[in-house]
Design a protein around this motif. Structure first.
Motif, PDB file in Angstrom:
ATOM      1  N   LEU A 159       7.181  -4.323  -9.735  1.00  0.00           N
ATOM      2  CA  LEU A 159       6.248  -4.312  -8.603  1.00  0.00           C
ATOM      3  C   LEU A 159       6.966  -3.961  -7.301  1.00  0.00           C
ATOM      4  CD1 LEU A 159       4.133  -7.502  -9.445  1.00  0.00           C
ATOM      5  CD2 LEU A 159       3.293  -5.140  -9.457  1.00  0.00           C
ATOM      6  N   CYS A 160       8.173  -4.498  -7.142  1.00  0.00           N
ATOM      7  CA  CYS A 160       8.969  -4.168  -5.937  1.00  0.00           C
ATOM      8  C   CYS A 160       9.198  -2.658  -5.866  1.00  0.00           C
ATOM      9  CB  CYS A 160      10.313  -4.899  -5.964  1.00  0.00           C
ATOM     10  SG  CYS A 160      10.207  -6.668  -5.654  1.00  0.00           S
ATOM     11  N   GLN A 161       9.611  -2.087  -7.013  1.00  0.00           N
ATOM     12  CA  GLN A 161       9.899  -0.648  -7.037  1.00  0.00           C
ATOM     13  C   GLN A 161       8.634   0.168  -6.788  1.00  0.00           C
ATOM     14  OE1 GLN A 161      13.228   0.211  -7.265  1.00  0.00           O
ATOM     15  NE2 GLN A 161      12.320   2.071  -6.441  1.00  0.00           N
ATOM     16  N   ALA A 162       7.531  -0.268  -7.397  1.00  0.00           N
ATOM     17  CA  ALA A 162       6.260   0.443  -7.209  1.00  0.00           C
ATOM     18  C   ALA A 162       5.842   0.417  -5.745  1.00  0.00           C
ATOM     19  CB  ALA A 162       5.173  -0.196  -8.079  1.00  0.00           C
ATOM     20  N   TYR A 163       6.045  -0.725  -5.073  1.00  0.00           N
ATOM     21  CA  TYR A 163       5.692  -0.809  -3.652  1.00  0.00           C
ATOM     22  C   TYR A 163       6.608   0.071  -2.818  1.00  0.00           C
ATOM     23  CZ  TYR A 163       5.242  -2.468   1.084  1.00  0.00           C
ATOM     24  OH  TYR A 163       5.078  -2.506   2.453  1.00  0.00           O
ATOM     25  N   LEU A 164       7.903   0.010  -3.096  1.00  0.00           N
ATOM     26  CA  LEU A 164       8.867   0.780  -2.303  1.00  0.00           C
ATOM     27  C   LEU A 164       8.682   2.284  -2.505  1.00  0.00           C
ATOM     28  CD1 LEU A 164      12.006  -1.479  -2.881  1.00  0.00           C
ATOM     29  CD2 LEU A 164      10.766  -1.193  -0.729  1.00  0.00           C
ATOM     30  N   ASN A 165       8.259   2.699  -3.714  1.00  0.00           N
ATOM     31  CA  ASN A 165       8.019   4.126  -3.977  1.00  0.00           C
ATOM     32  C   ASN A 165       6.812   4.642  -3.203  1.00  0.00           C
ATOM     33  OD1 ASN A 165      10.191   4.173  -5.674  1.00  0.00           O
ATOM     34  ND2 ASN A 165       8.998   4.004  -7.573  1.00  0.00           N
ATOM     35  N   GLY A 166       5.892   3.720  -2.873  1.00  0.00           N
ATOM     36  CA  GLY A 166       4.738   4.104  -2.049  1.00  0.00           C
ATOM     37  C   GLY A 166       3.734   4.988  -2.750  1.00  0.00           C
ATOM     38  N   GLY A 167       3.743   4.980  -4.073  1.00  0.00           N
ATOM     39  CA  GLY A 167       2.809   5.830  -4.816  1.00  0.00           C
ATOM     40  C   GLY A 167       1.429   5.211  -4.930  1.00  0.00           C
ATOM     41  N   HIS A 168       0.642   5.739  -5.864  1.00  0.00           N
ATOM     42  CA  HIS A 168      -0.727   5.278  -6.069  1.00  0.00           C
ATOM     43  C   HIS A 168      -0.739   3.777  -6.383  1.00  0.00           C
ATOM     44  CE1 HIS A 168      -4.952   5.422  -7.220  1.00  0.00           C
ATOM     45  NE2 HIS A 168      -4.636   4.745  -8.324  1.00  0.00           N
ATOM     46  N   GLY A 169      -1.548   3.017  -5.669  1.00  0.00           N
ATOM     47  CA  GLY A 169      -1.702   1.581  -5.936  1.00  0.00           C
ATOM     48  C   GLY A 169      -0.596   0.706  -5.376  1.00  0.00           C
ATOM     49  N   SER A 170       0.256   1.234  -4.491  1.00  0.00           N
ATOM     50  CA  SER A 170       1.378   0.423  -3.987  1.00  0.00           C
ATOM     51  C   SER A 170       0.874  -0.793  -3.205  1.00  0.00           C
ATOM     52  CB  SER A 170       2.313   1.266  -3.117  1.00  0.00           C
ATOM     53  OG  SER A 170       1.614   1.813  -2.012  1.00  0.00           O
ATOM     54  N   ASP A 171      -0.308  -0.667  -2.598  1.00  0.00           N
ATOM     55  CA  ASP A 171      -0.871  -1.818  -1.882  1.00  0.00           C
ATOM     56  C   ASP A 171      -1.215  -2.942  -2.861  1.00  0.00           C
ATOM     57  OD1 ASP A 171      -2.797  -0.115  -2.984  1.00  0.00           O
ATOM     58  OD2 ASP A 171      -4.362  -0.783  -1.602  1.00  0.00           O
ATOM     59  N   ARG A 172      -1.636  -2.552  -4.079  1.00  0.00           N
ATOM     60  CA  ARG A 172      -1.934  -3.573  -5.095  1.00  0.00           C
ATOM     61  C   ARG A 172      -0.644  -4.214  -5.606  1.00  0.00           C
ATOM     62  NH1 ARG A 172      -6.499  -1.533  -9.262  1.00  0.00           N
ATOM     63  NH2 ARG A 172      -6.450  -3.760  -9.779  1.00  0.00           N
ATOM     64  N   ALA A 173       0.441  -3.435  -5.635  1.00  0.00           N
ATOM     65  CA  ALA A 173       1.745  -4.000  -6.028  1.00  0.00           C
ATOM     66  C   ALA A 173       2.150  -5.094  -5.046  1.00  0.00           C
ATOM     67  CB  ALA A 173       2.809  -2.901  -6.070  1.00  0.00           C
ATOM     68  N   LEU A 174       1.945  -4.837  -3.755  1.00  0.00           N
ATOM     69  CA  LEU A 174       2.287  -5.824  -2.728  1.00  0.00           C
ATOM     70  C   LEU A 174       1.421  -7.074  -2.872  1.00  0.00           C
ATOM     71  CD1 LEU A 174       4.080  -6.300  -0.221  1.00  0.00           C
ATOM     72  CD2 LEU A 174       2.203  -5.426   1.162  1.00  0.00           C
ATOM     73  N   ALA A 175       0.129  -6.872  -3.125  1.00  0.00           N
ATOM     74  CA  ALA A 175      -0.779  -8.014  -3.287  1.00  0.00           C
ATOM     75  C   ALA A 175      -0.378  -8.865  -4.493  1.00  0.00           C
ATOM     76  CB  ALA A 175      -2.216  -7.520  -3.444  1.00  0.00           C
ATOM     77  N   LEU A 176       0.005  -8.210  -5.595  1.00  0.00           N
ATOM     78  CA  LEU A 176       0.440  -8.950  -6.784  1.00  0.00           C
ATOM     79  C   LEU A 176       1.739  -9.706  -6.526  1.00  0.00           C
ATOM     80  CD1 LEU A 176      -0.404  -6.508  -9.701  1.00  0.00           C
ATOM     81  CD2 LEU A 176      -1.000  -8.929  -9.618  1.00  0.00           C
TER      82      LEU A 176
END
Length: 711
Positions: A159-176
């Motif tokens: 989730l950290c990597q997904a948020y830092l990559n800023g791709g599709h759904g990164s806001d949901r990664a931060l929420a999770l």
């Protein structure tokens, strides 16, 4: 052809789904099943599946078919490579909307697959896969086993990597991530600290640079990413984050703000104080002004909310007011700080006046509290912060505090007796929730204030009349059980040990100022029994020396008053207690080489040296108390001789230079030796055999010299 007919059917969609489910159950080959599945997943994605139909889909295909789809590497002709995987994830996302299925082991063991999808490059064709994964992870997070499984299977890092990559759904990664940290912060940081620190670094940078409402939105998010452990000050990346957060908060709080903007900023500041104290605020003029502003704003908020409390308004603002309590507690600590203070003396005086007004509002609010509200965690937070004020500021609001004392004792008693399930608010709990720091332990926060108050006549009389001694005796017993159940290995001071020390301080005040109470109140007989048993257990554990000093001194002072009780008449427990007390007192000093001469000087023993600031006065009180115990307890000289104390003390005083022994120590040694010599001919002879008449004269011990000279 029959699938084409189904797909183009403009009739009832549920009838179509039902027919597809029949085909799924009865399909003769994979191609038939796949075609039916396409229609099912199309309906699922369109949100046309109710709970009953969802369950029918699961009953038709179970977990086996989605698992096969996830593992399949050969897509149908003309389809994208991830077609099967996407279908499998859509079905799992559909199943996960049922909480019972979301916690199933077949879903939990797919967590690594979900992580892989988040970490894979996301092209426009695979966004629905990412959405499905987030839906699955959100559902898993809401289950009982889910958070632990997500942490151990590496989802935090993904989730950290997904948020830092800023791709599709990164806001949901931060929420999770926010949700996971709210449930399992310690485990998340323990396992994935570098990745979480990278997220905090990005968030703090965004916070500093934002010049729109994003800044205030980040104030809401950031507290979740500030760990209580490990300390952010331990490495350069953490320190940089703190620096950015300080600058951003200084900019925000220095501006004119609406209520909705100021509240999140105060909560963020409080979370930083929880994690780092005042270390994130730089020294110097700008830092001191910021700190003063922070405490000032907190006090204003508390007064505005509590001076004319509207129950509805207080309920809506309890989180921000509790955050303000954290800031006020920091204000108290900083006003008392003498070494490298952040505040100048003028600022300290101003803040103390402002805080006095805010604590007046807290007291006013607590006086309005009804019995049915006692379980409210906000009441606990209010009493906790008032306890911090009472512990340090003893002269102001004395009248108001005295009037509130019956409520405070009653509240602490109710929580203690009921083992209240009161839980802390997000910003309320500065300590761990282990051992005696459970939320029902209101006494822990009130004890330091009670210690001051029992030294004064009026508040002491109120505490006694409200039954505080009996409550504190029960509390002492409970905390002793907590301490003895903890590890015996040396460790940082636990809350149980600190509570026991402070409770001893309260009882010492009562013993000194109200000896008649000690004689007549059965509470103190029970406490005496407890002390007799606890000191022999505690003293051998050197890391508990300060607590042992408290218990030894309190026990000796009470024994002097209760000397006529059966428990002290040479019983086994009394012999063991006095043996331990004599050991504690006798081992405090030693002879060591005096650098200024060729002789020996009296010095504190190495084992006592690090704790001497905390136990020096207790040792002196203990010596006086032991001397007072010898006349009414005629068996004590035998115990002293058995411990070879008269011999050891006489030998020590004969060896060291009298000039190296401070007058108060001379008085303490003389008091004990004099009573031993008066009470026991054998003690007198032992002392005389060590040339006591000579060194007693050198020390100016006139009373001892006179006693020894008599036939």
């Amino acid at each position: 052809p029959r699938f084409s007919a189904m797909a183009s059917d403009s009739g009832d969609r549920h009838a179509t789904l039902k027919r597809c489910l029949g085909v799924l159950r009865d399909a003769k080959n994979d191609s038939e099943q796949f075609a039916a599945l396409l229609l099912v997943t199309k309906a699922v994605r369109a949100g046309e599946v109710d709970a009953k139909t969802r369950r029918q889909i699961f009953d038709a295909i179970g977990f086996t078919f989605p698992t096969r789809l996830l593992l399949s590497r050969q897509p149908p002709a003309g389809c994208p490579p991830h077609t099967f995987r996407a279908l499998g994830l859509t079905l799992l996302a559909c199943f996960c909307t049922d909480p019972e299925l979301a916690g199933h082991s077949q879903i939990l063991n797919k967590i690594p697959t979900f992580n892989d999808v988040l970490l894979s490059p996301c092209d426009p064709d695979s966004t629905s896969m990412v959405d499905d994964v987030y839906q699955c992870l959100s559902a898993v997070l809401a289950t009982a086993r889910g958070p632990r499984e997500l942490v151990t299977k590496g989802t935090v890092s993904a989730l950290c990597q997904a948020y830092l990559n800023g791709g599709h759904g990164s806001d949901r990664a931060l929420a999770l991530l926010t949700g996971l940290l709210a449930i399992a912060e310690a485990k998340c940081w323990q396992r994935d600290a570098p990745q979480l620190l990278a997220v905090l670094s990005k968030l703090s940078g965004d916070f500093l640079e934002a010049e729109d409402m994003t800044k205030f939105e980040l104030c809401e998010v950031l507290p979740h990413f500030i760990p209580l452990s490990p300390p952010l000050t331990e490495n350069s990346q953490g320190s940089e984050c703190l620096c950015r957060l300080y600058k951003g908060l200084a900019e925000v709080l220095g501006s004119k703000l609406s209520q909705s903007q100021r509240d999140p900023a105060l909560k963020l500041a409080a979370s930083l104080v929880q994690a780092c104290g005042a270390e994130w605020i730089p020294a110097g003029s700008a830092g001191s002004k910021f700190l003063a502003l922070l405490v000032n704003l907190a006090c204003v908020e508390v007064r505005l909310t509590l001076e004319e409390p509207d129950p509805v308004e207080v309920e809506g603002k309890k989180e921000v007011v509790t955050a303000c309590y954290v800031l006020m507690e920091m204000g108290i600590q900083e006003c008392l700080r003498e070494e490298n203070p952040l505040l100048e003396n003028v600022q300290k005086m101003q803040l103390l006046r402002i805080m006095e007004e805010a604590f007046g509002a807290v007291i006013f609010y607590l006086r309005q509290v009804k019995q049915e509200e006692l379980q409210n965690p906000f009441i606990f937070a209010s009493i906790r912060v008032l306890g911090a004020w009472m512990a340090e500021e003893t002269s102001s609001l004395k009248q108001e505090i005295c009037e509130l004392l019956p409520f405070l004792v009653d509240y602490a008693r109710k929580l203690f007796k009921e083992g209240s399930p009161a839980v802390s608010l997000p910003q309320a709990e500065l300590v761990s929730t282990e051992g005696s720091a459970l939320p029902q332990d209101a006494l822990r926060f009130l004890l330091p204030g009670f210690c001051h108050l029992t030294a004064e006549d009026r508040p002491r009389d109120i505490l006694i009349s409200e039954g505080a001694p009996a409550l504190l005796c029960e509390y002492f017993l409970q905390q002793w059980e907590v301490l003895t159940s903890e590890s015996t290995a040396p460790a940082p001071l636990t809350s149980a040990e600190m509570s026991l020390q402070t409770t001893c301080g309260v009882f010492l005040n009562l013993v000194v100022t109200a000896p008649d109470l000690v004689r007549r109140d059965k509470t103190f007989s029970s406490l005496m029994d407890m002390l007799l048993k606890s000191l022999p257990v505690l003293l051998p554990q050197k890391h508990h020396l300060v607590l042992a000093a408290n218990i030894a001194t309190l026990g000796l002072m009470m024994a002097r008053i209760l000397a006529g009780s059966a428990a002290l008449q040479e019983t086994q427990s009394a012999k063991e207690f006095f043996g331990a007390a004599i050991l504690f007192l006798s081992q405090a000093h030693t002879a060591q080489a005096d650098p200024g001469s060729r002789g020996l000087a009296l010095a504190v023993s190495p084992a006592y040296l690090s704790a001497w600031d905390d136990i020096g006065e207790l040792w002196l009180l203990g010596m006086q108390a032991l001397a007072g115990c010898i006349p009414p307890l005629p068996w004590l000289p035998r115990a002293a001789l058995g411990a070879r104390w008269p011999q050891g003390l006489s030998h020590l005083l004969a060896r060291v230079a009298p000039a190296s022994v401070e007058p108060q120590l001379v008085a303490a040694f003389q008091a004990v030796l004099l009573e031993l010599a008066r009470a026991s001919q054998q003690c007198r002879e032992v002392i005389l055999s060590h040339h006591a008449t000579e060194w007693a004269n050198l020390y100016g011990m006139a009373a001892l010299e006179q006693c020894l000279a008599q036939q």
